[in-house]
Design an enzyme around this catalytic site. Structure first.
Site, short mmCIF file in Angstrom:
data_model
loop_
_atom_site.label_atom_id
_atom_site.label_comp_id
_atom_site.label_asym_id
_atom_site.label_seq_id
_atom_site.Cartn_x
_atom_site.Cartn_y
_atom_site.Cartn_z
N SER A 159 0.47 -0.98 -0.40
CA SER A 159 -0.03 -0.22 0.01
C SER A 159 1.19 1.05 -0.06
CB SER A 159 -0.91 -0.56 1.41
OG SER A 159 -0.41 0.27 2.49
N LYS A 160 0.12 2.32 -0.65
CA LYS A 160 0.89 3.44 -0.59
C LYS A 160 1.34 4.41 1.02
CE LYS A 160 -2.32 6.81 -2.11
NZ LYS A 160 -3.28 7.04 -3.45
N ARG A 161 1.02 3.79 1.72
CA ARG A 161 1.04 4.29 3.22
C ARG A 161 2.75 3.76 3.46
NH1 ARG A 161 -3.39 7.08 3.52
NH2 ARG A 161 -4.79 5.93 2.90
#
Ligand code: GLU
Length: 501
Positions: A252-254
């Site tokens: 995930s981009k987090r």
């Protein structure tokens, strides 16, 4: 039979490395069998789909050299290749499903559905549609439709038994129908959902092998039922393991840069990225580590794919990229890549006007411009925090990260508006907000004009720098706690309304 595979990205954000991963394996499979791969744009979610995202997906896949045989840009025998241009085809299929008794209209309101859901959760049942509208008579349905009541079409799921299908990777899969919801196949806006549109397209586009992420495995029974209702033979299915963050959660981009553009902007070369993606799911029979799409396709056997979730490890990708620069390219090719990447008059020419004021000699230029060529600049947490409270800095960085995610356009004016908005909402002066951002983005409290620099840096590098700054604060024990983050998110939702556009 000609093997035909497809990738079907939804144009709802930055081009994701997961899309490239799927494209690579679909291509390797199609090539191995002298077949074709098509690219279809799944834009049935009109509120989230954008043309910018579609263009970015196409161009980043091209940059990687993962090219398709038919698609919205190059056409083909089975177009159009954009779902929003195929609505009539879906309407026809839905009618056919209704006539065959596989689908039915549902007029339930959101309130009723919430009620049902709440009760099911209270009774420890899996929340799912309770089949209420299945009991409507023909007359009642007609009456409601004539009165203009909003409705959706749902798929009627068998009440007992299970769906058994063969997955090319996992063998026989069996899922009880009791676990499957009465899927909405047409929304109130008249648009089909993914499930209906994708199977209709896969059929009409003569797709023989659906090779997609494992998150769709539980949807496969619905798809098989749709094929049955339409009287069509389903394709073969293979569900590939999803890429994972180092902590094993879904990539995930987090936690990781997931946009292909980030890798391009940070100076990775496409051959190494493709090789790395390949190596994450597949081992060549001779165990060689360095290989390209062609070599991979020659010996490709989907059954050799590993089922464990591959960890996307940037350090390993960097190591591989380095090997490419040293072992696969001639120095003159490396130089050409460097020039094409950022050492070109066009890019440097955009930096120059920002730096000119501060130049005494030419040699002052590169130190000033360095942060625009860097991946992640170097600085300490003390520099980042400066005279502010560390927690306040963390909050501002996080808010900026959220706000940047909402940005549709990335240019100087939007960026300037974004920081003005943060200052306004937080009741701070712009000059109280900006110092930490100067450090997070440039590594220095004094640097080139911030908004122009950010515009040149691009969204992917900028976001990664924000995340790095937040991680630094957390590592130093002065970041946001889990609880603090939740609280901030709540406040953020209340205080920051719409995107700037
Ligand atoms: N539009 C879907 C996605 O982006 C495609 C899934 C599929 O390959 O069937 O995840």
């Amino acid at each position: 039979m000609t093997v035909r595979t497809r990738i079907a990205p939804s144009p709802t954000g930055a081009p994701h490395v997961g899309t490239a991963y799927m494209a690579l394996f679909n291509l390797a499979f199609a090539r191995k069998h002298q077949g074709q791969m098509i690219l279809r744009i799944e834009d049935t979610d009109q509120s989230r789909s954008t043309k910018e995202s579609e263009d970015a997906i196409l161009s980043s896949l091209k940059w990687l050299g993962l090219d398709w045989d038919e698609g919205p840009d190059c056409g083909g025998e089975f177009g159009p290749y954009r779902q929003s241009e195929r609505l009539e085809i879906y309407k026809e299929a839905i009618q056919k499903l209704v006539d065959a008794g596989y689908a039915y209209p549902c007029f339930c309101t959101a309130e009723r559905l919430n009620e049902v859901r709440k009760k099911q959760i209270e009774n420890k049942q899996t929340p799912r549609y309770d089949g209420h509208c299945l009991n409507l008579s023909k007359e009642e349905i007609e009456q409601k439709m004539q009165a203009g009541e909003p409705f959706v079409y749902r798929l009627k799921i068998p009440t007992e038994g299970s769906c058994v299908f063969e997955d090319e990777l996992r063998g026989e899969v069996s899922i009880d129908w009791s676990q499957i919801d009465h899927q909405i196949i047409q929304k109130t806006d008249g648009f089909p959902t993914y499930h209906l549109a994708s199977i209709v397209d896969d059929h009409h586009m003569k797709i023989t092998h659906v090779i997609r992420g494992e998150e769709w495995i539980n949807s496969t029974p619905k798809h098989i039922l749709l094929y049955e209702g339409l009287g069509w033979a389903p394709p073969s299915f293979a569900h590939l393991p999803l890429l994972r963050n180092p902590d094993k959660s879904k990539l995930s981009k987090r936690k990781n840069p997931t946009s292909i553009d980030y890798y391009k902007d940070a100076g990775f070369i496409p051959e190494a990225v493709v090789n790395y993606l390949g190596m994450m799911g597949y081992t060549l029979p001779d165990q060689r580590e360095i290989f390209d799409l062609e070599e991979m396709s020659e010996s490709f056997d989907i059954k050799r794919m590993s089922l464990g979730g591959p960890i996307f490890d940037i350090a390993k990708l960097k190591w591989l990229n380095g090997r490419y620069l040293r072992e696969k390219l001639e120095p003159k090719d490396v130089l050409n890549r460097l020039i094409k990447w950022k050492a070109n008059p066009e890019f440097l020419g955009k930096i120059l006007p920002l730096a000119l004021q501060r130049l005494e000699t030419l040699s002052d230029f590169f130190p000033l411009a360095q942060f625009l060529l860097d991946d992640i600049p170097n600085y300490t947490t003390d520099q980042l925090v400066g005279k502010q409270e560390a927690l306040e800095v963390a909050k501002l960085l996080k808010i900026a990260e959220w706000e940047m995610e909402k940005m549709l356009n990335w240019d100087r004016n939007y960026l300037s508006q974004l920081f003005q908005k943060i200052a306004e909402v937080e009741e701070l002066k712009l000059k109280q907000v900006l110092p930490a951002f100067f450090v997070a983005f440039s590594g220095n409290s004094i640097s080139l004009p911030l908004f122009d620099s950010l515009a040149l840096l691009g969204p992917d590098l900028a976001r990664t720098r924000l995340r790095t700054a937040l991680e630094k604060l957390s590592a130093a024990g002065s970041g946001l706690s889990k609880k603090g983050l939740k609280k901030l998110e709540k406040e953020y939702m209340q205080k920051y309304g719409n995107r700037i556009d």
